[in-house]
Write a protein that holds these residues in place. Structure first.
Motif, PDB file in Angstrom:
ATOM      1  N   HIS A  11       0.853  -1.183   0.062  1.00 22.95           N
ATOM      2  CA  HIS A  11       0.120  -0.049  -0.007  1.00 22.95           C
ATOM      3  C   HIS A  11       1.066   1.331  -0.215  1.00 22.95           C
ATOM      4  CE1 HIS A  11      -3.648  -2.186   0.824  1.00 22.95           C
ATOM      5  NE2 HIS A  11      -3.519  -2.256   1.794  1.00 22.95           N
ATOM      6  N   LEU A  12       0.386   2.424  -0.671  1.00 21.69           N
ATOM      7  CA  LEU A  12       0.957   3.536  -0.417  1.00 21.69           C
ATOM      8  C   LEU A  12      -0.074   4.775   0.065  1.00 21.69           C
ATOM      9  CD1 LEU A  12       3.574   5.590  -0.557  1.00 21.69           C
ATOM     10  CD2 LEU A  12       2.995   6.008  -2.810  1.00 21.69           C
ATOM     11  N   LEU A  13      -0.185   4.634   1.570  1.00 21.33           N
ATOM     12  CA  LEU A  13      -1.340   5.517   1.984  1.00 21.33           C
ATOM     13  C   LEU A  13      -0.681   6.974   2.234  1.00 21.33           C
ATOM     14  CD1 LEU A  13      -2.998   2.798   4.125  1.00 21.33           C
ATOM     15  CD2 LEU A  13      -3.256   3.318   1.678  1.00 21.33           C
ATOM     16  N   GLY A  14       0.542   7.011   2.477  1.00 23.23           N
ATOM     17  CA  GLY A  14       0.892   8.517   2.917  1.00 23.23           C
ATOM     18  C   GLY A  14       2.522   8.461   2.926  1.00 23.23           C
ATOM     19  N   THR A  15       3.074   9.585   3.061  1.00 24.66           N
ATOM     20  CA  THR A  15       4.736   9.635   3.187  1.00 24.66           C
ATOM     21  C   THR A  15       5.017   9.632   4.602  1.00 24.66           C
ATOM     22  OG1 THR A  15       4.642  12.033   3.254  1.00 24.66           O
ATOM     23  CG2 THR A  15       5.009  11.140   1.306  1.00 24.66           C
ATOM     24  N   GLN A  16       4.138   9.805   5.532  1.00 24.37           N
ATOM     25  CA  GLN A  16       4.431   9.641   7.040  1.00 24.37           C
ATOM     26  C   GLN A  16       4.862   8.434   7.267  1.00 24.37           C
ATOM     27  OE1 GLN A  16       1.460  11.137   9.721  1.00 24.37           O
ATOM     28  NE2 GLN A  16       3.040  11.798  11.114  1.00 24.37           N
ATOM     29  N   GLY A  17       6.123   8.205   7.912  1.00 27.26           N
ATOM     30  CA  GLY A  17       6.426   6.917   8.115  1.00 27.26           C
ATOM     31  C   GLY A  17       7.055   6.101   7.144  1.00 27.26           C
ATOM     32  N   MET A  18       7.151   6.758   6.180  1.00 34.99           N
ATOM     33  CA  MET A  18       8.153   5.872   5.155  1.00 34.99           C
ATOM     34  C   MET A  18       9.577   6.246   5.285  1.00 34.99           C
ATOM     35  SD  MET A  18       6.207   6.946   1.351  1.00 34.99           S
ATOM     36  CE  MET A  18       7.315   5.641   0.591  1.00 34.99           C
ATOM     37  N   SER A  19      10.370   5.218   5.149  1.00 34.77           N
ATOM     38  CA  SER A  19      11.869   5.283   5.340  1.00 34.77           C
ATOM     39  C   SER A  19      12.447   6.217   4.318  1.00 34.77           C
ATOM     40  CB  SER A  19      12.670   4.270   5.531  1.00 34.77           C
ATOM     41  OG  SER A  19      12.574   3.375   4.363  1.00 34.77           O
ATOM     42  N   ALA A  20      13.860   6.817   4.512  1.00 37.01           N
ATOM     43  CA  ALA A  20      14.458   7.655   3.470  1.00 37.01           C
ATOM     44  C   ALA A  20      15.024   6.614   2.525  1.00 37.01           C
ATOM     45  CB  ALA A  20      15.715   8.006   4.153  1.00 37.01           C
ATOM     46  N   ASN A 175       4.246  16.637   1.694  1.00 32.27           N
ATOM     47  CA  ASN A 175       5.720  17.144   1.595  1.00 32.27           C
ATOM     48  C   ASN A 175       6.389  17.359   2.905  1.00 32.27           C
ATOM     49  OD1 ASN A 175       6.736  18.166  -1.475  1.00 32.27           O
ATOM     50  ND2 ASN A 175       4.421  18.428  -1.323  1.00 32.27           N
ATOM     51  N   LEU A 176       5.773  17.890   3.864  1.00 25.33           N
ATOM     52  CA  LEU A 176       6.382  17.935   5.066  1.00 25.33           C
ATOM     53  C   LEU A 176       7.077  16.599   5.716  1.00 25.33           C
ATOM     54  CD1 LEU A 176       6.785  19.501   7.987  1.00 25.33           C
ATOM     55  CD2 LEU A 176       4.651  18.751   8.706  1.00 25.33           C
ATOM     56  N   TRP A 177       6.268  15.606   5.648  1.00 25.64           N
ATOM     57  CA  TRP A 177       6.916  14.264   6.052  1.00 25.64           C
ATOM     58  C   TRP A 177       7.882  13.707   5.250  1.00 25.64           C
ATOM     59  CZ3 TRP A 177       4.878  15.316  10.355  1.00 25.64           C
ATOM     60  CH2 TRP A 177       3.690  15.440  10.700  1.00 25.64           C
ATOM     61  N   ALA A 178       7.634  13.817   3.959  1.00 18.69           N
ATOM     62  CA  ALA A 178       8.901  13.215   2.944  1.00 18.69           C
ATOM     63  C   ALA A 178      10.171  14.171   3.024  1.00 18.69           C
ATOM     64  CB  ALA A 178       8.488  13.153   1.710  1.00 18.69           C
ATOM     65  N   LEU A 179       9.861  15.560   3.128  1.00 18.79           N
ATOM     66  CA  LEU A 179      11.178  16.264   2.849  1.00 18.79           C
ATOM     67  C   LEU A 179      11.968  16.155   4.375  1.00 18.79           C
ATOM     68  CD1 LEU A 179       9.345  19.586   1.178  1.00 18.79           C
ATOM     69  CD2 LEU A 179      11.593  18.393   0.514  1.00 18.79           C
ATOM     70  N   LYS A 180      11.223  16.278   5.474  1.00 18.31           N
ATOM     71  CA  LYS A 180      12.124  15.936   6.644  1.00 18.31           C
ATOM     72  C   LYS A 180      12.668  14.842   6.714  1.00 18.31           C
ATOM     73  CE  LYS A 180      10.345  17.786  10.358  1.00 18.31           C
ATOM     74  NZ  LYS A 180      11.268  18.813  10.846  1.00 18.31           N
ATOM     75  N   THR A 181      12.063  13.634   6.259  1.00 16.39           N
ATOM     76  CA  THR A 181      12.762  12.379   6.191  1.00 16.39           C
ATOM     77  C   THR A 181      14.075  12.293   5.510  1.00 16.39           C
ATOM     78  OG1 THR A 181      10.661  11.225   6.479  1.00 16.39           O
ATOM     79  CG2 THR A 181      12.328  10.083   5.476  1.00 16.39           C
ATOM     80  N   LEU A 182      14.209  13.157   4.302  1.00 12.69           N
ATOM     81  CA  LEU A 182      15.330  13.248   3.416  1.00 12.69           C
ATOM     82  C   LEU A 182      16.246  14.292   3.892  1.00 12.69           C
ATOM     83  CD1 LEU A 182      14.135  12.078   0.011  1.00 12.69           C
ATOM     84  CD2 LEU A 182      15.133  10.751   1.867  1.00 12.69           C
ATOM     85  N   GLY A 183      15.940  15.089   4.817  1.00 11.59           N
ATOM     86  CA  GLY A 183      16.734  15.951   5.700  1.00 11.59           C
ATOM     87  C   GLY A 183      16.538  17.299   5.255  1.00 11.59           C
ATOM     88  N   ALA A 184      15.662  17.705   4.489  1.00 13.18           N
ATOM     89  CA  ALA A 184      15.322  19.122   4.111  1.00 13.18           C
ATOM     90  C   ALA A 184      14.804  19.746   5.273  1.00 13.18           C
ATOM     91  CB  ALA A 184      14.243  19.086   2.874  1.00 13.18           C
ATOM     92  N   ASN A 185      14.910  21.275   5.367  1.00 11.55           N
ATOM     93  CA  ASN A 185      14.411  22.088   6.262  1.00 11.55           C
ATOM     94  C   ASN A 185      12.999  22.445   5.656  1.00 11.55           C
ATOM     95  OD1 ASN A 185      16.685  21.838   7.843  1.00 11.55           O
ATOM     96  ND2 ASN A 185      17.592  23.100   6.400  1.00 11.55           N
ATOM     97  N   VAL A 186      11.736  22.391   6.353  1.00  5.40           N
ATOM     98  CA  VAL A 186      10.430  22.965   5.861  1.00  5.40           C
ATOM     99  C   VAL A 186       9.945  24.111   6.894  1.00  5.40           C
ATOM    100  CG1 VAL A 186       8.251  22.195   5.305  1.00  5.40           C
ATOM    101  CG2 VAL A 186      10.072  20.770   4.960  1.00  5.40           C
TER     102      VAL A 186
END
Length: 302
Positions: A11-20, A175-186
């Motif tokens: 499933h792909l339900l959201g980016t929250q909880g996905m690993s880098a 975008n918030l969850w995915a960007l922070k997971t990859l080390g970006a500043n939001v």
């Protein structure tokens, strides 16, 4: 391992909880599909994918359909307006019906918050979230990250400002969850009535002057119809306070880019002449949606 366990992983339900690693693998696979020498593949020949849109969409639905057809899948398009949902059938029963007919995966878009995760627990085929309520829109975030990575080469340390109706934006959340997971500043920028206070612990709210200093300035569609109590008397008032105007664009850093998930309210959140200016990546984002969704569908069905 049971079929349900296998499907739950896909499933792909959201980016929250996905690993880098998982996000990066999707971005890398999208790059493969973007560079594929032929437009059509038989990669998913014999697989049936249902696009179940219980909410209107243009870009997302057609992007998924192009992605599915490029992979060689058989595509079933479902529109709630001409379905038994109009007769009172629940969204779950509709999804379960299509599952019973033998679909291999479902792409689903809906207005209710929280319902998709509940349905996914009961459905054995993988489901891909094409936008649910104000919760998440994961493939939009993935194509946004893909667009940023193509331009900057690296997401870690990137300063991304998201401006507009944060309160109602599933795009901002994914975008918030995915960007922070990859080390970006939001950071967020929004009038008080359009802020989501629960997100302040994850990204600060800054002024418009501060927001436009970012490496990426992402404008969101303004949903003024949801704010009848209204901070603004008109769309022009909003533009003056929070729009990407020509004057504001001129003060952005030379290397910075403008993004927007669309649909666009021209001359409201962004001036008309900036939609296709040199630093705009708006239509490139739309194009990047196809290889990203190819990677996501392949992930679900591989």
């Amino acid at each position: 391992m049971t079929q349900l366990q296998v499907a739950s992983h896909k499933h792909l339900l959201g980016t929250q909880g996905m690993s880098a690693e998982e996000i990066t693998s999707i971005l890398d696979r999208a790059a493969y599909w973007e560079q594929a020498p032929t437009k059509l593949s038989n990669h998913l020949n014999g697989k049936f994918v249902a696009n179940m849109f219980f909410e209107n969409s243009t870009r997302t639905r057609f992007s998924f359909e192009v992605a599915e057809k490029r992979l060689g899948a058989e595509v079933l398009n479902f529109a709630a307006a001409v379905s038994s949902v109009q007769k009172g059938e629940s969204i779950y029963d509709t999804v379960k019906t299509l599952e019973s007919m033998g679909i291999d995966a479902g792409v689903i878009r809906m207005k209710p918050n929280g319902l998709l995760a509940e349905i996914a627990q009961k459905i054995k085929v993988p489901l891909i979230n094409a936008g649910d309520g104000n919760s998440e829109h994961p493939t939009q975030a993935l194509l946004d990250l893909y667009t940023m990575r193509k331009h900057f080469g690296e997401l870690r340390g990137l300063n991304v400002s998201i401006i507009g109706d944060i309160l109602h934006s599933r795009v901002a959340r994914s975008n918030l969850w995915a960007l922070k997971t990859l080390g970006a500043n939001v950071s967020f920028c929004a009038p008080q009535v359009m802020q989501a206070p629960e997100l302040a612990a994850h990204a600060p709210y800054v002024s418009m002057e501060e927001a436009i200093k970012g490496d990426v300035v992402m404008m969101l569609r303004v949903q003024l119809e949801r704010h009848e109590e209204g901070l603004f008397k008109s769309q022009e008032d909003y533009r003056e306070a929070y729009g990407m105007t020509v004057k504001r664009e001129a003060s952005m850093a030379a290397h910075a880019i403008i993004m927007h998930p669309a649909p666009i309210n021209r001359n409201v959140e962004i001036d008309d002449e900036l939609v296709e200016c040199g630093r705009s990546r708006i239509f490139e984002q739309m194009g990047n949606g196809v290889p990203i969704r190819m990677a996501v569908i392949e992930r679900a069905l591989s």
